[in-house]
Design a protein around this motif. Structure first.
Motif, short mmCIF file in Angstrom:
data_model
loop_
_atom_site.label_atom_id
_atom_site.label_comp_id
_atom_site.label_asym_id
_atom_site.label_seq_id
_atom_site.Cartn_x
_atom_site.Cartn_y
_atom_site.Cartn_z
N PRO A 9 7.28 2.23 -1.28
CA PRO A 9 6.10 3.09 -1.12
C PRO A 9 4.86 2.37 -1.65
CG PRO A 9 7.89 4.28 -2.22
CD PRO A 9 8.30 2.84 -2.13
N THR A 10 3.72 2.66 -1.04
CA THR A 10 2.45 2.03 -1.43
C THR A 10 1.75 2.84 -2.52
OG1 THR A 10 1.15 3.28 0.18
CG2 THR A 10 2.14 1.20 0.95
N PRO A 11 0.77 2.23 -3.20
CA PRO A 11 -0.01 3.00 -4.17
C PRO A 11 -0.67 4.24 -3.55
CG PRO A 11 -0.47 0.67 -4.41
CD PRO A 11 0.37 0.82 -3.18
N GLU A 12 -1.10 4.13 -2.30
CA GLU A 12 -1.73 5.25 -1.63
C GLU A 12 -0.74 6.40 -1.43
OE1 GLU A 12 -3.77 1.58 -1.14
OE2 GLU A 12 -1.76 2.04 -0.43
N GLU A 13 0.52 6.05 -1.09
CA GLU A 13 1.54 7.09 -0.94
C GLU A 13 1.85 7.77 -2.26
OE1 GLU A 13 4.16 5.57 2.85
OE2 GLU A 13 4.21 4.34 1.02
#
Length: 138
Positions: free
Chosen positions: A36-40
């Motif tokens: 998962p990304t920081p945005e997620e």
């Protein structure tokens, strides 16, 4: 006034960041990675915060909730992260869609109050002071 400080620690490991929150270790990657990304994680924090805020206020006011579930999306132009033009590098829009099941007539008041009191919604919509202190070691 009561100030609470939240903390997280992170370290680069290969092409991902290992973040420690209390006793939990999270692996966070860049767009296109298997993680998962920081945005997620930001969106996960935002949706969980609004749901928990509704739950908290309903409990505080004695309003019964059968269930709460939701969906959240954030829109980002990756050109900003890539340094192209005057495009912001972060999320440009966040959209929530929540379904609350309750038979209590006061539920609409709870939802309006939750929008005002939700810490992550506030954080996403207000200018927040951010300080970065770099230390370079050789």
């Amino acid at each position: 006034m009561t100030i609470v400080t939240f903390t997280a620690e992170g370290r680069l490991e290969g092409d991902k960041v290992i973040v420690n929150l209390s006793d939990i270790e999270l692996k966070i990657g860049m767009l296109g990675s298997e993680y998962p990304t920081p945005e997620e994680f930001c969106l996960a924090s935002a949706i969980s915060c609004i749901i928990l805020t509704v739950y908290y206020i309903a409990k505080e006011k004695g309003v019964s909730i059968i269930s709460i579930e939701g969906y959240i999306e954030g829109k980002m132009d990756t050109s900003g992260f890539q340094g192209k033009g005057d495009i912001p590098p972060g999320l440009q829009e966040v959209n929530y869609e929540l379904v609350v099941r309750s038979q209590d007539d006061r539920i609409n008041d709870i939802l309006q109050e939750a929008e005002r009191r939700c810490p992550m919604r506030d954080t996403l919509t207000r200018n927040v002071k951010v300080n970065i202190k770099w230390k370079i070691k050789s």
